[in-house]
Write a protein that holds these residues in place. Structure first.
Motif, PDB file in Angstrom:
ATOM      1  N   TYR A 334    -111.270  16.924 170.603  1.00  0.00           N
ATOM      2  CA  TYR A 334    -112.571  16.057 170.724  1.00  0.00           C
ATOM      3  C   TYR A 334    -113.688  17.271 171.153  1.00  0.00           C
ATOM      4  N   ASN A 335    -113.768  18.248 171.858  1.00  0.00           N
ATOM      5  CA  ASN A 335    -114.040  19.309 171.610  1.00  0.00           C
ATOM      6  C   ASN A 335    -115.357  19.170 170.096  1.00  0.00           C
ATOM      7  N   GLU A 336    -114.416  19.218 169.503  1.00  0.00           N
ATOM      8  CA  GLU A 336    -115.173  19.408 168.082  1.00  0.00           C
ATOM      9  C   GLU A 336    -116.324  19.227 167.597  1.00  0.00           C
ATOM     10  N   TYR A 337    -115.535  17.358 168.218  1.00  0.00           N
ATOM     11  CA  TYR A 337    -116.809  16.037 168.262  1.00  0.00           C
ATOM     12  C   TYR A 337    -117.872  16.142 169.050  1.00  0.00           C
ATOM     13  N   LYS A 338    -117.619  16.421 170.227  1.00  0.00           N
ATOM     14  CA  LYS A 338    -118.829  16.894 171.306  1.00  0.00           C
ATOM     15  C   LYS A 338    -119.784  18.055 170.944  1.00  0.00           C
ATOM     16  N   SER A 339    -119.101  19.025 170.177  1.00  0.00           N
ATOM     17  CA  SER A 339    -120.015  20.609 169.375  1.00  0.00           C
ATOM     18  C   SER A 339    -121.145  19.580 169.145  1.00  0.00           C
ATOM     19  N   GLU A 340    -122.030  18.930 168.731  1.00  0.00           N
ATOM     20  CA  GLU A 340    -123.350  18.917 168.091  1.00  0.00           C
ATOM     21  C   GLU A 340    -123.497  17.064 167.810  1.00  0.00           C
ATOM     22  N   GLN A 341    -124.923  17.215 168.881  1.00  0.00           N
ATOM     23  CA  GLN A 341    -125.278  15.939 169.417  1.00  0.00           C
ATOM     24  C   GLN A 341    -125.860  15.042 167.870  1.00  0.00           C
ATOM     25  N   THR A 342    -126.030  14.148 167.678  1.00  0.00           N
ATOM     26  CA  THR A 342    -126.970  13.300 166.350  1.00  0.00           C
ATOM     27  C   THR A 342    -128.246  13.603 166.818  1.00  0.00           C
ATOM     28  N   VAL A 343    -128.784  12.830 165.821  1.00  0.00           N
ATOM     29  CA  VAL A 343    -130.407  12.554 165.950  1.00  0.00           C
ATOM     30  C   VAL A 343    -131.223  12.216 167.771  1.00  0.00           C
ATOM     31  N   ASP A 344    -130.397  10.940 168.010  1.00  0.00           N
ATOM     32  CA  ASP A 344    -130.647  10.353 168.811  1.00  0.00           C
ATOM     33  C   ASP A 344    -130.011  10.710 170.583  1.00  0.00           C
ATOM     34  N   GLY A 345    -129.087  12.399 170.539  1.00  0.00           N
ATOM     35  CA  GLY A 345    -129.249  13.074 171.474  1.00  0.00           C
ATOM     36  C   GLY A 345    -127.729  12.119 172.299  1.00  0.00           C
ATOM     37  N   LYS A 346    -127.030  11.364 171.105  1.00  0.00           N
ATOM     38  CA  LYS A 346    -125.919  11.055 171.346  1.00  0.00           C
ATOM     39  C   LYS A 346    -124.759  11.504 171.296  1.00  0.00           C
ATOM     40  N   SER A 347    -123.277  11.199 171.427  1.00  0.00           N
ATOM     41  CA  SER A 347    -121.983  11.487 171.220  1.00  0.00           C
ATOM     42  C   SER A 347    -122.018  11.797 169.130  1.00  0.00           C
ATOM     43  N   ASP A 348    -120.947  11.832 168.540  1.00  0.00           N
ATOM     44  CA  ASP A 348    -121.359  12.158 167.102  1.00  0.00           C
ATOM     45  C   ASP A 348    -120.437  10.369 166.977  1.00  0.00           C
ATOM     46  N   PRO A 349    -120.477   9.508 166.741  1.00  0.00           N
ATOM     47  CA  PRO A 349    -119.850   7.655 166.678  1.00  0.00           C
ATOM     48  C   PRO A 349    -118.263   8.205 166.210  1.00  0.00           C
ATOM     49  N   ARG A 350    -117.996   9.483 165.094  1.00  0.00           N
ATOM     50  CA  ARG A 350    -117.010   9.484 164.653  1.00  0.00           C
ATOM     51  C   ARG A 350    -115.642   9.605 166.099  1.00  0.00           C
ATOM     52  N   LEU A 351    -116.023   9.758 166.937  1.00  0.00           N
ATOM     53  CA  LEU A 351    -115.720  10.526 168.409  1.00  0.00           C
ATOM     54  C   LEU A 351    -115.008   8.762 168.668  1.00  0.00           C
ATOM     55  N   LEU A 352    -115.615   7.547 169.707  1.00  0.00           N
ATOM     56  CA  LEU A 352    -115.265   6.404 169.876  1.00  0.00           C
ATOM     57  C   LEU A 352    -114.317   5.787 168.350  1.00  0.00           C
ATOM     58  N   ALA A 353    -114.735   6.434 167.770  1.00  0.00           N
ATOM     59  CA  ALA A 353    -113.667   5.897 166.351  1.00  0.00           C
ATOM     60  C   ALA A 353    -112.592   6.269 165.838  1.00  0.00           C
ATOM     61  N   SER A 354    -112.349   7.042 166.576  1.00  0.00           N
ATOM     62  CA  SER A 354    -111.135   8.001 166.138  1.00  0.00           C
ATOM     63  C   SER A 354    -110.114   7.937 167.592  1.00  0.00           C
ATOM     64  N   ILE A 355    -110.995   8.145 169.002  1.00  0.00           N
ATOM     65  CA  ILE A 355    -110.362   8.325 170.080  1.00  0.00           C
ATOM     66  C   ILE A 355    -110.547   7.478 171.346  1.00  0.00           C
ATOM     67  N   THR A 356    -109.684   7.133 171.932  1.00  0.00           N
ATOM     68  CA  THR A 356    -109.772   6.198 172.558  1.00  0.00           C
ATOM     69  C   THR A 356    -110.226   7.453 174.322  1.00  0.00           C
ATOM     70  N   SER A 357    -111.574   7.502 175.331  1.00  0.00           N
ATOM     71  CA  SER A 357    -111.868   8.714 175.829  1.00  0.00           C
ATOM     72  C   SER A 357    -112.658   7.763 176.799  1.00  0.00           C
ATOM     73  N   TYR A 358    -113.326   8.572 177.856  1.00  0.00           N
ATOM     74  CA  TYR A 358    -113.716   8.100 179.037  1.00  0.00           C
ATOM     75  C   TYR A 358    -115.802   8.484 179.182  1.00  0.00           C
ATOM     76  N   GLU A 359    -116.317   7.357 178.122  1.00  0.00           N
ATOM     77  CA  GLU A 359    -117.264   7.950 178.225  1.00  0.00           C
ATOM     78  C   GLU A 359    -118.458   7.295 178.592  1.00  0.00           C
ATOM     79  N   PRO A 360    -119.316   7.297 179.789  1.00  0.00           N
ATOM     80  CA  PRO A 360    -120.077   6.383 180.438  1.00  0.00           C
ATOM     81  C   PRO A 360    -121.499   6.448 179.509  1.00  0.00           C
ATOM     82  N   ALA A 361    -121.842   7.834 179.218  1.00  0.00           N
ATOM     83  CA  ALA A 361    -123.059   8.168 178.647  1.00  0.00           C
ATOM     84  C   ALA A 361    -123.244   7.264 176.862  1.00  0.00           C
ATOM     85  N   ASP A 362    -122.220   7.143 176.529  1.00  0.00           N
ATOM     86  CA  ASP A 362    -122.317   6.404 174.899  1.00  0.00           C
ATOM     87  C   ASP A 362    -121.184   5.009 175.663  1.00  0.00           C
TER      88      ASP A 362
END
Length: 531
Positions: A334-362
């Motif tokens: 999880y932390n590795e997915y969060k270590s780098e944001q996308t060019v528009d300041g969002k989480s790596d989209p592979r995070l929510l394709a791989s992990i079910t987590s609580y991400e209101p910002a996304d």
């Protein structure tokens, strides 16, 4: 274009071989009821030859191959996944303390050698069938598929068990034991030889071929064989050969250049709507449709069902949707997915394709369409290969799992080529191939973010990229082993920090033990380092 679902057909079959048939416009592999002719009366016609190769595919959809245990026991041993199951084997394997009498370990051995056995029968018997009976190229395609499937089985076996018998001929009833355990080099040489044969014999696509396999999806192709061969070269550190092989895909003029591409949406690789897509080199075919009998093991009958048990096994817990959550992602992943944001300041989209987590910002606070149902907003579960978020149904069950398992994707080709270039001291050339994968995730240009990396820095970067791209796909433990991280004090310390399961690892335990039942019954077998 026709997009109808699988149609089932029945054909005659061979002794204990289970029948799979490819049908309909989508032409996905399917499993069917066997008959029991003898060896002497079978292997007479092209139809029987085709039934024989389909039987090999059948063995990929069993408990010990891709239906459940093999992906699970691979995932659990990586630092991206931890076991969290009342079935103790699923946790013990992740801690590298699995006993040799574990049922899932036995199933993996049993079912992979079933693939080998059936492929050996095809390779032994089909060449003797009169070639004039076959439509153009059909006989070669059958043999090419058998070479590929045998190589795939041995690729999995050698990476899982370290020391295995090498069987390349059908075993007769007079054979009391397996052959002696082979040297790993001999197994790798056989894998490479089989894949070379397969690549030579197989078509790029089954569109346009002449024969009963015309237009069918799910069969091995030239790209599947070429890609797995490149991977075998990487695993044996033959980087020049690997680079040459991979250039067939990525270089202008390469025989496979332009055939494959990354899917725009990462999760298209893990749903039912985009199966056998442009990114897929090879995948095991599953379906939620069919009869009532599960394809755990044994021989199919009229009620045989071709389901995958991965979704219900991995899915988040919840009575409404029925997930078991036997495996869960690590906080490290999880932390590795969060270590780098996308060019528009969002989480790596592979995070929510791989992990079910609580991400209101996304804008992700639902589980199977239900508002976050867990008491802790820091809880995490596996989403990849489940139906969570796909909107197809609300209830997971063993019988409802129909998502194909992707064995080899074009993203792997790109990252393997970058790795081969780096190992050949061509580090600067690796950037654009990594960036193709990063760009799909909308990540910044690596050449700008981290330019002029050294070879060692690039190794670490590629390891990071592979972790995020192939998390929960059974690949991480094989990468850890082939990179020698368990025998590098610094890397081992990091693994222990990433996943406390590695605290109980001791030398040699990275492999699954040779099943006790096999050692007990076969005087030719030798234990491996995990026994």
């Amino acid at each position: 274009m026709c997009t109808s679902k699988i149609k089932k057909m029945k054909k005659s079959f061979i002794f204990f071989l289970a029948l799979l048939v490819l049908a309909s416009c989508d032409k996905k592999l399917d499993l069917f009821n066997p008959n029991y002719p003898t060896t002497e009366t079978f292997w007479q016609t092209p139809a029987q030859a085709d039934a024989g190769i389909i039987a090999v595919y059948n063995a990929l959809a069993l408990e010990g191959t891709y239906t459940r245990s093999f992906p699970g026991l691979c995932d659990s041993r990586g630092d991206d996944v931890q076991g969290n199951s009342p079935w103790s084997d699923l946790e013990l394997v992740g801690r590298f303390t699995i006993p040799s009498n574990s049922a899932p370990v036995e199933w993996i051995w049993r079912d992979h050698y079933l693939v080998v056995s059936r492929a050996n029968q095809v390779l032994k018997q089909v060449p003797d069938i009169n070639s004039t009976q076959f439509q153009t190229g059909h006989k070669n395609r059958i043999l090419g598929q058998a070479f590929f499937l045998r190589a795939l089985a041995y690729f999995n076996l050698i990476n899982t068990f370290q020391k295995i018998p090498l069987i390349t001929e059908p075993q007769s009833t007079a054979d009391k034991y397996y052959p002696e355990t082979a040297a790993p080099e001999a197994v790798w040489n056989q894998i490479i030889a089989d894949l070379k044969e397969a690549e030579n014999l197989l078509p790029i696509t089954y569109d346009g071929v002449v024969g009963p396999d015309a237009g069918q999806r799910g069969r091995a192709t030239k790209g599947a064989a070429a890609g797995l061969l490149a991977k075998a070269y990487m695993f044996t550190k033959k980087y020049n050969e690997a680079a040459t092989q991979l250039e067939k895909f990525v270089k202008s003029g390469g025989v496979l250049n332009g055939i494959y591409s990354l899917m725009p949406n990462y999760r298209s690789n893990f749903n039912t709507a985009n199966e056998n897509n442009a990114e897929s080199l090879f995948e095991v075919q599953f379906s939620a449709e069919g009869g009532t009998d599960g394809n755990w093991t044994g021989e199919p009958n009229a009620n045989w069902r071709q389901f995958s048990a991965i979704a219900v096994t991995y899915a988040p817990p919840g009575e409404t949707w029925g997930g078991y959550s036997d495996y869960e992602p690590t906080r490290f992943l999880y932390n590795e997915y969060k270590s780098e944001q996308t060019v528009d300041g969002k989480s790596d989209p592979r995070l929510l394709a791989s992990i079910t987590s609580y991400e209101p910002a996304d804008n992700s606070t639902l589980v199977y369409g239900v508002p976050w149902p867990y008491s802790s907003t820091s809880a995490m579960y596996v989403r990849k290969y489940t139906y969570d978020g796909l909107g197809l149904h609300q209830k997971e069950s063993f019988e409802a799992g129909g998502i194909n398992y992707r064995v080899l994707r074009y993203a792997d080709i790109l990252l393997l080529y970058a790795e081969a270039l780096n190992e050949l001291n061509r580090t600067g050339e690796a950037y654009p191939y990594i960036q193709q994968v990063r760009s799909r995730a909308n990540l910044k240009n690596l050449a700008t973010v981290n330019p002029a990396m050294s070879q060692e820095q690039m190794r670490n970067q590629i390891a990071h990229e592979r972790l995020l791209e192939f998390a929960i796909e059974g690949q991480r433990i094989n990468d850890i082993i082939r990179w020698g991280w368990l025998y590098n004090a610094t890397k081992l310390a990091s693994l222990k920090q990433n996943d406390t399961d590695f605290n109980s690892w001791v030398t040699g335990k990275e492999y699954l033990p040779i099943p006790f039942s096999e050692l007990n019954n076969n005087q030719n077998l030798s234990p491996n380092s995990a026994n």
